[in-house]
Design a protein around this motif. Structure first.
Motif, PDB file in Angstrom:
ATOM      1  N   VAL A 282     -14.916  54.801 -10.959  1.00 24.18           N
ATOM      2  CA  VAL A 282     -14.746  56.258 -10.908  1.00 24.18           C
ATOM      3  C   VAL A 282     -15.181  56.828 -12.251  1.00 24.18           C
ATOM      4  O   VAL A 282     -14.699  56.399 -13.298  1.00 24.18           O
ATOM      5  N   ARG A 325      -4.419  63.322  -8.481  1.00 24.76           N
ATOM      6  CA  ARG A 325      -4.921  63.951  -7.244  1.00 24.76           C
ATOM      7  C   ARG A 325      -6.377  64.370  -7.387  1.00 24.76           C
ATOM      8  O   ARG A 325      -7.113  64.431  -6.398  1.00 24.76           O
ATOM      9  N   MET A 326      -6.818  64.646  -8.618  1.00 21.70           N
ATOM     10  CA  MET A 326      -8.249  64.917  -8.825  1.00 21.70           C
ATOM     11  C   MET A 326      -9.062  63.641  -8.606  1.00 21.70           C
ATOM     12  O   MET A 326     -10.160  63.681  -8.049  1.00 21.70           O
ATOM     13  N   THR A 328      -8.307  61.228  -6.583  1.00 26.09           N
ATOM     14  CA  THR A 328      -8.372  60.953  -5.136  1.00 26.09           C
ATOM     15  C   THR A 328      -9.276  61.932  -4.404  1.00 26.09           C
ATOM     16  O   THR A 328      -9.724  61.661  -3.293  1.00 26.09           O
ATOM     17  N   GLY A 329      -9.525  63.094  -5.002  1.00 25.50           N
ATOM     18  CA  GLY A 329     -10.320  64.120  -4.334  1.00 25.50           C
ATOM     19  C   GLY A 329      -9.477  65.172  -3.641  1.00 25.50           C
ATOM     20  O   GLY A 329     -10.018  66.126  -3.073  1.00 25.50           O
ATOM     21  N   GLU A 330      -8.143  65.044  -3.700  1.00 23.46           N
ATOM     22  CA  GLU A 330      -7.273  66.039  -3.070  1.00 23.46           C
ATOM     23  C   GLU A 330      -7.340  67.373  -3.811  1.00 23.46           C
ATOM     24  O   GLU A 330      -7.153  68.433  -3.217  1.00 23.46           O
ATOM     25  N   LEU A 332      -9.726  69.567  -6.723  1.00 21.00           N
ATOM     26  CA  LEU A 332     -11.027  69.611  -7.395  1.00 21.00           C
ATOM     27  C   LEU A 332     -10.858  70.139  -8.819  1.00 21.00           C
ATOM     28  O   LEU A 332     -10.045  71.036  -9.067  1.00 21.00           O
ATOM     29  N   SER A 337     -17.297  66.936 -13.159  1.00 20.47           N
ATOM     30  CA  SER A 337     -17.463  66.213 -11.891  1.00 20.47           C
ATOM     31  C   SER A 337     -16.735  64.876 -11.932  1.00 20.47           C
ATOM     32  O   SER A 337     -16.523  64.287 -12.990  1.00 20.47           O
ATOM     33  N   THR A 339     -17.094  61.236  -9.730  1.00 27.31           N
ATOM     34  CA  THR A 339     -17.852  60.503  -8.707  1.00 27.31           C
ATOM     35  C   THR A 339     -17.281  59.108  -8.527  1.00 27.31           C
ATOM     36  O   THR A 339     -16.812  58.481  -9.478  1.00 27.31           O
ATOM     37  N   HIS A 340     -17.319  58.626  -7.284  1.00 25.18           N
ATOM     38  CA  HIS A 340     -16.791  57.307  -6.931  1.00 25.18           C
ATOM     39  C   HIS A 340     -17.926  56.344  -6.612  1.00 25.18           C
ATOM     40  O   HIS A 340     -18.933  56.732  -5.997  1.00 25.18           O
TER      41      HIS A 340
END
Length: 596
Positions: A282, A325-326, A328-330, A332, A337, A339-340
């Motif tokens: 990540v 939570r950022m 995990t993408g929950e 923003l 940015s 990226t995973h």
């Protein structure tokens, strides 16, 4: 003197007997830590001692006049009214008036400076701190605390630790905080299979004594087995020979045959379950985040290493959960940015736990995630994994509604691991988990084949697993190498030099408002309180000299000791008042307004 006792107490819930004819005695000066696997009856024992729950049989006895203050896991507040009014609500009106300054002082120490906030606006951690304040200000000889360190940051935990060390009465507390148990307790009581096992000393002493007790029991059992084999061979020589055998020896053989074999404690087993993690994990580039105008993180960049062991710390509301939570993408970021990598599989253990269907069976809850998982030792079924997480065959077919809060947390943890993550994000995993589960979890995280980021206020947990800390403070994420103890000097200095939390500035309508000011009585008290403190300290010093000069005059010594204790109590009360008046003076100097 025994302050309170529970004698021959039995308590069952449905078919589960959590306390089986147990007795507990609390004396003056006892500081007792209650430990045990979740669901064994720790909180039930505390509720019975508090008088909040009746046992099925047995009795609770209190010495006449003993006052008990109780902090449940979930503090009971009405959802209307201010923080201050709710903290004082459990006191009689006349006592509440005299305790107001102490309540404000205690709330301030615990980091709640806005006493007039609506109680419903408090976060989980703030409600816990308000509950602690309510328990501490109540006049008491016995303090009963159920998981007092849950949902509070490490600065507050250390402050509470200091308050409890100075507390003059007896304490019984259920907690998984092992540093807390070490520093405060002089007795540990373990709840196991409905029984209580007491150990003198703190948690470290308990660990040593338990290890020795188990080693002694195993050695005795090996000796008994060897003797039993010899006696079995002797008694099996034939019916003709048995007629001449000693009656005493036959009885000894029967006693060996029917002996009670020591039971081993159930052990949670966690085997590494993870997926392959590629080179790209990540990547965070220049991320920024604000919530309600508060800066949580500013221009932060980081690439999570494949074997990261990161502990995330900071005060409540600093942005730790938002950070996870950022990832995990929950949530923003406002800028930047995240990226995973293609192989990244995130397992997120949230602080709140997920909503569970109370009517669903335990095994079906796990099967919904996976029926079979692959471990280094081969494939393991959902039922086998549940066994390893201390859910036996009978419990697996029970409905979730029958589980305790801690057992639900353990079940939720298993579900997260069953997804075979290779990056594990954990938000306050130590809340509501018992010490045995925590110990195994710490070993699991050390050997986990992937990256781990965990938000935690548990200092012992951070010492065990973390090799790096992220401290969220003043809108920044500060990286610190090492675990909690490696950085204790830095963290302590940071907490001491940090300015007091300022109340949020709001646009207020000035109509009907006046500047905050001392009353005449408060002003006079403020002008002379330091002189009063100095006088009390001088009296204590004189009493100490008199005690030394009394020699072996035991009557005089007892009189002087009682006099010194009374002076100490007066000094403690005066110091609490000094803290309150100084805080009030500071607010006055800042021109704070109040409704007229």
């Amino acid at each position: 003197m025994i302050l309170l006792s529970a004698q021959n107490v039995t308590k069952s819930f449905m078919e589960r007997r959590v306390l089986d004819d147990v007795s507990f005695f609390l004396g003056e000066g006892d500081k007792v830590g209650v430990i045990g696997i979740n669901g064994t009856g720790k909180s039930t024992l505390l509720r019975i001692l508090a008088g909040a729950e009746e046992p099925d049989s047995g009795q609770l006895i209190r010495t006449n006049g003993i006052r008990v203050s109780y902090l449940p896991q979930i503090p009971a507040f009405d959802e209307s009214g201010t923080v201050l009014s709710q903290v004082l609500a459990h006191l009689p009106k006349d006592l509440a008036d005299s305790k107001e300054f102490e309540a404000k002082s205690t709330l301030a120490k615990l980091g709640i400076l806005d006493y007039d906030r609506d109680i419903s606006s408090l976060s989980g951690g703030e409600r816990r701190r308000a509950g602690i304040a309510a328990a501490l200000i109540a006049p008491s000889d016995v303090l009963l605390l159920d998981e007092p360190t849950n949902h509070i940051d490490h600065e507050t935990a250390q402050l509470l630790e200091d308050l409890l060390i100075r507390y003059r009465g007896a304490i019984v507390m259920v907690t998984h905080d092992r540093y807390f148990l070490d520093k405060i307790c002089n007795q540990i009581v373990e709840v196991d299979r409905g029984k209580l096992y007491a150990c003198e000393g703190n948690y470290s002493a308990y660990i040593a004594q338990k290890a020795q007790r188990e080693a002694d029991a195993q050695a005795a059992e090996r000796k008994a087995q060897s003797l039993y084999r010899q006696e079995l061979a002797w008694i099996s020589r034939g019916a003709q020979a048995r007629r001449t055998k000693s009656k005493d020896r036959i009885e000894r053989f029967e006693a060996l045959k029917n002996r009670e074999v020591p039971q081993e404690s159930a052990q949670l087993q966690m085997q590494s379950i993870s997926s392959r993690l590629g080179k790209k994990t990540v990547e965070m580039e220049h991320i920024t985040k604000q919530i309600d105008g508060k800066q949580l993180i500013d221009d932060f960049s980081y690439i999570i290493p494949r074997t990261a062991r990161i502990g995330i710390i900071g005060c409540n509301g600093a942005g730790k959960t938002t950070f996870l939570r950022m990832i995990t993408g929950e949530v923003l970021p406002d800028a930047g940015s995240i990226t995973h990598g293609e192989t990244v599989r995130i397992g997120y253990y949230s602080q709140e736990c997920e909503s569970m269907d109370p009517s669903q069976r335990v095994i079906d809850y796990i099967r919904d995630t996976a029926e079979i998982v692959r471990t280094p030792n081969g494939n393991v079924t959902a039922a086998q994994m549940l066994e390893r997480f201390l859910f036996n065959g009978e419990m697996q077919w029970n409905r979730i509604e029958k589980l305790s809060g801690g057992e639900r947390k353990r079940l939720y943890l298993l579900k997260i691991l069953m997804t075979a993550p290779n990056i594990l994000l954990m938000d306050e995993p130590t809340n509501d988990l018992d010490i045995i589960t925590l110990t195994i979890l710490e070993d699991y995280l050390q050997n986990f084949d992937g990256a781990v980021l965990a938000v935690s206020h548990d200092r012992y947990f951070l010492d065990k697993f973390a090799t790096e800390l992220f401290q969220f403070k003043d809108g920044n994420c500060i990286r610190l190498n090492g675990n909690y103890s490696d950085n204790i000097d830095c963290l302590t200095a940071s907490a001491q030099t940090a300015p007091k939390a300022a109340k949020p500035k709001k646009e207020r309508v000035r109509t009907g408002q006046t500047k905050l000011k001392f009353s005449f009585k408060e002003q006079r008290e403020y002008d002379h309180i330091e002189e009063d403190i100095a006088a009390l300290e001088a009296q204590i010093a004189e009493t100490d000299h008199a005690i030394q000069a009394a020699g072996s005059d035991y009557v005089k010594l007892q009189e002087l000791t009682l006099q010194r204790n009374e002076l100490e109590s007066q000094l403690d009360a005066k110091m609490e008042r000094w803290v309150y008046l100084n805080d009030l003076a500071e607010r006055i100097s800042q021109g704070e307004m109040v409704s007229s």
